[in-house]
Design a protein around this motif. Structure first.
Motif, mmCIF file in Angstrom:
data_model
loop_
_atom_site.group_PDB
_atom_site.id
_atom_site.type_symbol
_atom_site.label_atom_id
_atom_site.label_comp_id
_atom_site.label_asym_id
_atom_site.label_seq_id
_atom_site.Cartn_x
_atom_site.Cartn_y
_atom_site.Cartn_z
ATOM 1 N N GLU A 165 20.570 -4.387 -30.128
ATOM 2 C CA GLU A 165 20.890 -3.696 -28.874
ATOM 3 C C GLU A 165 19.872 -2.596 -28.624
ATOM 4 O O GLU A 165 19.391 -1.949 -29.564
ATOM 5 C CB GLU A 165 22.299 -3.115 -28.931
ATOM 6 C CG GLU A 165 22.725 -2.468 -27.635
ATOM 7 C CD GLU A 165 24.226 -2.560 -27.374
ATOM 8 O OE1 GLU A 165 24.706 -1.783 -26.547
ATOM 9 O OE2 GLU A 165 24.894 -3.410 -27.992
ATOM 10 N N THR A 185 27.595 -3.186 -30.876
ATOM 11 C CA THR A 185 27.391 -2.762 -29.496
ATOM 12 C C THR A 185 27.605 -1.264 -29.399
ATOM 13 O O THR A 185 28.395 -0.686 -30.166
ATOM 14 C CB THR A 185 28.336 -3.496 -28.523
ATOM 15 O OG1 THR A 185 27.862 -3.340 -27.186
ATOM 16 C CG2 THR A 185 29.769 -2.988 -28.595
ATOM 17 N N CYS A 227 29.814 -7.277 -27.251
ATOM 18 C CA CYS A 227 29.001 -6.565 -26.266
ATOM 19 C C CYS A 227 29.925 -5.816 -25.319
ATOM 20 O O CYS A 227 31.080 -6.191 -25.130
ATOM 21 C CB CYS A 227 28.065 -7.498 -25.501
ATOM 22 S SG CYS A 227 28.846 -8.747 -24.460
ATOM 23 N N GLU A 236 25.965 -14.285 -31.277
ATOM 24 C CA GLU A 236 25.576 -12.939 -30.859
ATOM 25 C C GLU A 236 25.635 -12.832 -29.345
ATOM 26 O O GLU A 236 25.223 -13.748 -28.631
ATOM 27 C CB GLU A 236 24.167 -12.629 -31.354
ATOM 28 C CG GLU A 236 23.994 -11.174 -31.783
ATOM 29 C CD GLU A 236 23.521 -10.266 -30.665
ATOM 30 O OE1 GLU A 236 24.108 -9.177 -30.504
ATOM 31 O OE2 GLU A 236 22.581 -10.622 -29.958
ATOM 32 N N GLU A 238 25.336 -10.496 -25.536
ATOM 33 C CA GLU A 238 24.759 -9.388 -24.772
ATOM 34 C C GLU A 238 25.367 -9.418 -23.383
ATOM 35 O O GLU A 238 25.300 -10.440 -22.677
ATOM 36 C CB GLU A 238 23.243 -9.514 -24.693
ATOM 37 C CG GLU A 238 22.569 -8.398 -23.918
ATOM 38 C CD GLU A 238 22.552 -7.054 -24.640
ATOM 39 O OE1 GLU A 238 21.854 -6.142 -24.154
ATOM 40 O OE2 GLU A 238 23.230 -6.899 -25.682
ATOM 41 N N CYS A 239 25.993 -8.320 -22.985
ATOM 42 C CA CYS A 239 26.602 -8.202 -21.661
ATOM 43 C C CYS A 239 25.615 -7.559 -20.702
ATOM 44 O O CYS A 239 25.040 -6.506 -21.012
ATOM 45 C CB CYS A 239 27.872 -7.356 -21.726
ATOM 46 S SG CYS A 239 29.237 -8.079 -22.660
ATOM 47 N N ALA A 258 18.961 -8.714 -26.817
ATOM 48 C CA ALA A 258 19.140 -7.350 -26.326
ATOM 49 C C ALA A 258 18.467 -7.214 -24.973
ATOM 50 O O ALA A 258 17.247 -7.397 -24.861
ATOM 51 C CB ALA A 258 18.565 -6.343 -27.313
#
Length: 267
Positions: free
Chosen positions: A58, A102, A142, A187, A189-190, A240
């Protein structure tokens, strides 16, 4: 098409069928539009730590990177600059297998794989400040601050919505592609209304509508070089988003390289 459910670290891993190679019979239902087909295009490479069994990645507000790593007896979390300087680091209990991470406001959550424990950490020092528990396995996490939630993966086709402060579970939803569940979500990522997830053991990343669970894009990252030592566990793992851009960093388990990439139309 459902990918096989696989453990997170094993002596040998089965190869999963790439999501970009769906058979013609897997037609999209009217209510779910066909996903975009994208590719990951490398823009820049950086040196990375080849000893890190990367499980979470991140970008901090100041542009530095948080990295969460796994394996019992080796798991840790650290924050580093792009040039490799380590700014803060914490080992975790050697009995735990670290997983996704996160940042939310001034704290960071770090999951564990099969220990049912998440550690809450100070975002600057990474010192542990609290814990939460959850059922089942922990893989990725996330934050969606605009929605007041975090999204959590456990390796299945389901994602969980959780309270960002306590990790209390609110609900689960299934991720689907062509009407079929997509397992192996790892994994996360938002980014706004989207959740990006790498599909465990493959070089595919999916972009998911955070409201419906529908896959809106399949991203082929097979052209991103994997220069890790030969081991079936040393796969792509770590997405990320770089704030304020349409670019991402990608990493992998024990990869010596970190890549800055864009996701562009295939062909």
């Amino acid at each position: 098409m459902t990918l096989p459910r696989l453990p997170h670290a094993v002596p040998a891993l089965a190869a999963a069928l790439p999501l970009t190679l769906l058979p013609a019979a897997c037609t999209q239902p009217a209510e779910q539009a066909a996903p975009e087909q994208l590719v990951a295009v490398v823009k820049e490479r950086y040196d990375f730590d080849p000893t890190s069994f990367t499980q979470g990645l991140e970008v901090a507000p100041d542009g530095t990177l948080y990295v969460g790593t796994g394996m019992e007896g080796e798991s840790r979390i650290y924050r580093r600059s792009l040039d490799g300087a380590v700014l803060a680091a914490q080992d975790i209990d050697p009995a735990y297998f670290g997983e996704g991470i996160t940042r939310i406001d001034d704290y960071v959550w770090q999951l564990t794989w099969q220990d049912n424990v998440a550690m809450k950490r100070d975002a600057e020092t990474l010192a542990e400040t609290g814990r939460a528990t959850y059922t089942g396995e922990g893989w990725g996490i996330c934050a969606r601050p605009e929605a007041g939630e975090v999204i959590f993966s456990d390796g299945t086709a389901e994602l969980r919505r959780m309270d960002p402060a306590t990790l209390e579970e609110r609900e689960r939803f299934t991720v689907t592609l062509g009407g079929e569940p997509v397992a192996g979500l790892n994994e996360l990522e938002c980014v706004g209304d989207a959740v990006y997830a790498n599909i465990f053991t493959t070089t595919d990343i999916v972009r998911i509508d955070a409201s419906t669970g529908a896959v809106t894009a399949v991203i082929d990252a097979s052209d991103v070089p994997n220069n890790a030592t030969a081991d079936p566990n040393h796969v792509l793992n770590g997405i990320a988003h770089i704030p304020g851009t349409d670019e991402f960093y990608l990493a992998g388990k024990r990869w010596p390289d970190l890549y800055r990439v864009t996701f562009e139309p295939a062909g």
